[in-house]
Write a protein that holds these residues in place. Structure first.
Motif, mmCIF file in Angstrom:
data_model
loop_
_atom_site.group_PDB
_atom_site.id
_atom_site.type_symbol
_atom_site.label_atom_id
_atom_site.label_comp_id
_atom_site.label_asym_id
_atom_site.label_seq_id
_atom_site.Cartn_x
_atom_site.Cartn_y
_atom_site.Cartn_z
ATOM 1 N N UNK A 55 27.564 4.105 27.968
ATOM 2 C CA UNK A 55 27.773 4.595 26.595
ATOM 3 C C UNK A 55 28.211 3.466 25.665
ATOM 4 N N UNK A 56 29.041 2.587 26.204
ATOM 5 C CA UNK A 56 29.498 1.475 25.373
ATOM 6 C C UNK A 56 28.355 0.498 25.104
ATOM 7 N N UNK A 57 27.534 0.249 26.103
ATOM 8 C CA UNK A 57 26.363 -0.611 25.906
ATOM 9 C C UNK A 57 25.435 -0.035 24.838
ATOM 10 N N UNK A 58 25.285 1.273 24.848
ATOM 11 C CA UNK A 58 24.431 1.908 23.841
ATOM 12 C C UNK A 58 24.997 1.725 22.441
ATOM 13 N N UNK A 59 26.334 1.779 22.332
ATOM 14 C CA UNK A 59 26.946 1.551 21.014
ATOM 15 C C UNK A 59 26.723 0.120 20.551
ATOM 16 N N UNK A 60 26.812 -0.814 21.499
ATOM 17 C CA UNK A 60 26.561 -2.215 21.147
ATOM 18 C C UNK A 60 25.100 -2.388 20.717
ATOM 19 N N UNK A 80 21.398 -1.033 29.785
ATOM 20 C CA UNK A 80 21.940 0.331 29.919
ATOM 21 C C UNK A 80 20.993 1.211 30.721
ATOM 22 N N UNK A 81 19.666 1.037 30.499
ATOM 23 C CA UNK A 81 18.686 1.854 31.222
ATOM 24 C C UNK A 81 18.676 1.522 32.711
ATOM 25 N N UNK A 82 18.897 0.246 33.051
ATOM 26 C CA UNK A 82 18.959 -0.149 34.467
ATOM 27 C C UNK A 82 20.142 0.525 35.162
ATOM 28 N N UNK A 83 21.217 0.732 34.409
ATOM 29 C CA UNK A 83 22.391 1.405 34.966
ATOM 30 C C UNK A 83 22.212 2.914 35.024
ATOM 31 N N UNK A 84 21.371 3.441 34.148
ATOM 32 C CA UNK A 84 21.154 4.897 34.104
ATOM 33 C C UNK A 84 19.662 5.189 33.946
ATOM 34 N N UNK A 85 18.874 4.951 35.008
ATOM 35 C CA UNK A 85 17.417 5.122 34.929
ATOM 36 C C UNK A 85 17.030 6.537 34.480
ATOM 37 N N UNK A 86 15.989 6.587 33.647
ATOM 38 C CA UNK A 86 15.492 7.889 33.204
ATOM 39 C C UNK A 86 16.227 8.472 32.019
ATOM 40 N N UNK A 87 17.172 7.737 31.425
ATOM 41 C CA UNK A 87 17.892 8.236 30.246
ATOM 42 C C UNK A 87 16.927 8.264 29.053
ATOM 43 N N UNK A 88 16.578 9.458 28.582
ATOM 44 C CA UNK A 88 15.544 9.581 27.549
ATOM 45 C C UNK A 88 15.993 9.044 26.193
ATOM 46 N N UNK A 89 17.285 9.163 25.902
ATOM 47 C CA UNK A 89 17.758 8.624 24.623
ATOM 48 C C UNK A 89 17.513 7.114 24.563
ATOM 49 N N UNK A 90 17.805 6.441 25.676
ATOM 50 C CA UNK A 90 17.596 4.991 25.719
ATOM 51 C C UNK A 90 16.100 4.675 25.668
ATOM 52 N N UNK A 91 15.317 5.411 26.430
ATOM 53 C CA UNK A 91 13.873 5.167 26.454
ATOM 54 C C UNK A 91 13.249 5.357 25.078
ATOM 55 N N UNK A 92 13.682 6.383 24.364
ATOM 56 C CA UNK A 92 13.141 6.619 23.020
ATOM 57 C C UNK A 92 13.455 5.458 22.082
#
Length: 394
Positions: A55-60, A80-92
């Motif tokens: 979550x913090x990486x996403x804020x950065x 962030x995606x490598x830490x949480x594969x399949x996260x659609x918010x990050x993928x978008x």
């Protein structure tokens, strides 16, 4: 006391996570104040100590995106995606950022990853359509938008993108149906209304287009295309004063738009701005790429703008004739132009006309009328010349 001490140590990881989900106040202030150079320096420091807090990486990454640091934002989102594969918010977000860099195939891959995980993801289909649209692969874009619309017909972003594609593909009827269907639920969306108005315009339904553009203007839309299309719609309806008004308002945004200047010149010639009409037509001449089709189009404007007594009127007709010597009617038009004022020139052009007009064309309407008139004028002038010559010799 011992129990409290142990409880404190158990809470330390959660306190640390909570603290790291918020950007430092100094960084937040730099972003709010648009001090992007300072914000980037502070973000660089935060990346180094972010660890594996997704979550913090996403804020950065969001911060980098706000500073228009697209490459840095992508790197952090990927982390962030490598830490949480399949996260659609990050993928978008990655799809959108890769598109900004022109990496459309990477965007397509992310979309397929999302669809493999969930084949009902309407946003993934829309983003897939966006990627293919940007690649100018319209068939695939159409399929992406169609599926997105099927899954969520109320998503204005999908209706906007889909109708834009349909307009570009000249499928104006379907674009109109799509936007009208959306307007049954929401008549206030600016982009949908703009596409709806353009669909009416492209279908030559100018009265409806004018009403739509009138509503857009009332809603505060004074963008170039709203003013331009409204002006051209009034031009098509032969309301030249209104056409001139809106085209003149659009002109400062794109002062070298040849088509706009052309319509503005012709509208001015039919209203009170005749001097401006000539000025704009001369700009069209300066800006037009010299190809036969564009030059013909431009010279047609000249003969619509310049009065017949102006030398440039005759010059325009002769240049059109030079481009296409088989346009015999131009010689007839030149004869008609000079018939009331310069009988010698009129006679010259009428003679050239009857000589150039093929025999099989002389009996076809309206050539037959023009040919008969030209022959009558030639005979009358020759008779007058013979009479003058007779009396001179006496």
């Amino acid at each position: 006391m011992k129990h409290l001490f142990c409880l404190f140590f158990l809470l330390i990881p959660f306190l640390r996570v909570g603290a790291q989900t918020q950007l430092p106040v100094e960084l937040q202030d730099a972003l709010l104040e648009c001090n992007y150079s300072l914000a980037v320096q502070l973000l660089d420091k935060e990346v180094e100590k972010a660890g594996d807090e997704v979550k913090y990486l996403m804020k950065i990454a969001d911060g980098y995106r706000a500073c228009n640091q697209t490459v840095k934002a992508i790197r952090v989102y990927e982390r962030a995606l490598a830490l949480n594969p399949g996260d659609r918010k990050i993928q978008r977000q990655l799809v959108r950022l890769e598109m900004q860099l022109g990496n459309y195939d990477k965007g397509v891959n992310y979309c397929h990853q999302m669809l493999e995980a969930d084949s009902t993801d309407a946003i993934a289909y829309r983003l897939l359509g966006n990627c293919y649209y940007s690649k100018r692969e319209f068939d695939y874009a159409f399929m992406g938008y169609s599926k997105a619309y099927e899954l969520n017909p109320d998503d204005f972003s999908t209706v906007d993108a889909f109708s834009s594609l349909l307009i570009e593909e000249k499928n104006y009827e379907d674009a109109l149906k799509l936007t009208e269907r959306y307007r049954e639920k929401d008549t206030t969306n600016l982009r949908i209304n703009q596409n709806n108005a353009e669909a009416y315009f492209r279908l030559n339904r100018y009265k409806e287009a004018i009403q739509r553009y009138k509503a857009l203007e009332a809603a505060g839309d004074h963008s170039f295309y709203t003013l331009y299309f409204k002006g051209v719609s009034h031009f098509a309806e032969q309301d030249y004063y209104a056409a001139h008004h809106y085209l003149e308002r659009a002109r400062p945004t794109d002062p070298e738009n040849v088509t706009l200047l052309y319509y503005l010149a012709v509208a001015g010639a039919r209203t009170s701005w005749k001097d401006d009409a000539i000025k704009y037509m001369e700009q069209v001449e300066d800006l037009t790429v010299p190809s036969d089709s564009t030059l013909n189009w431009m010279y047609t404007g000249f003969i619509r703008v310049y009065p017949k007594w102006n030398p440039r009127y005759e010059e325009a007709l002769l240049k059109m004739l030079r481009i296409n010597p088989n346009r015999f009617g131009l010689l007839n038009l030149l004869g008609q132009t000079f018939e009331p004022t310069d009988t010698k020139k009129a006679l010259e052009y009428y003679k050239r006309y009857v000589k150039a007009l093929p025999e099989e064309e002389r009996k076809k309407y309206p050539n037959s009328l023009h040919y008969e008139h030209a022959m009558k004028f030639i005979r009358e002038q020759e008779a007058n010349e013979a009479t003058e010559k007779f009396w001179k010799e006496k």
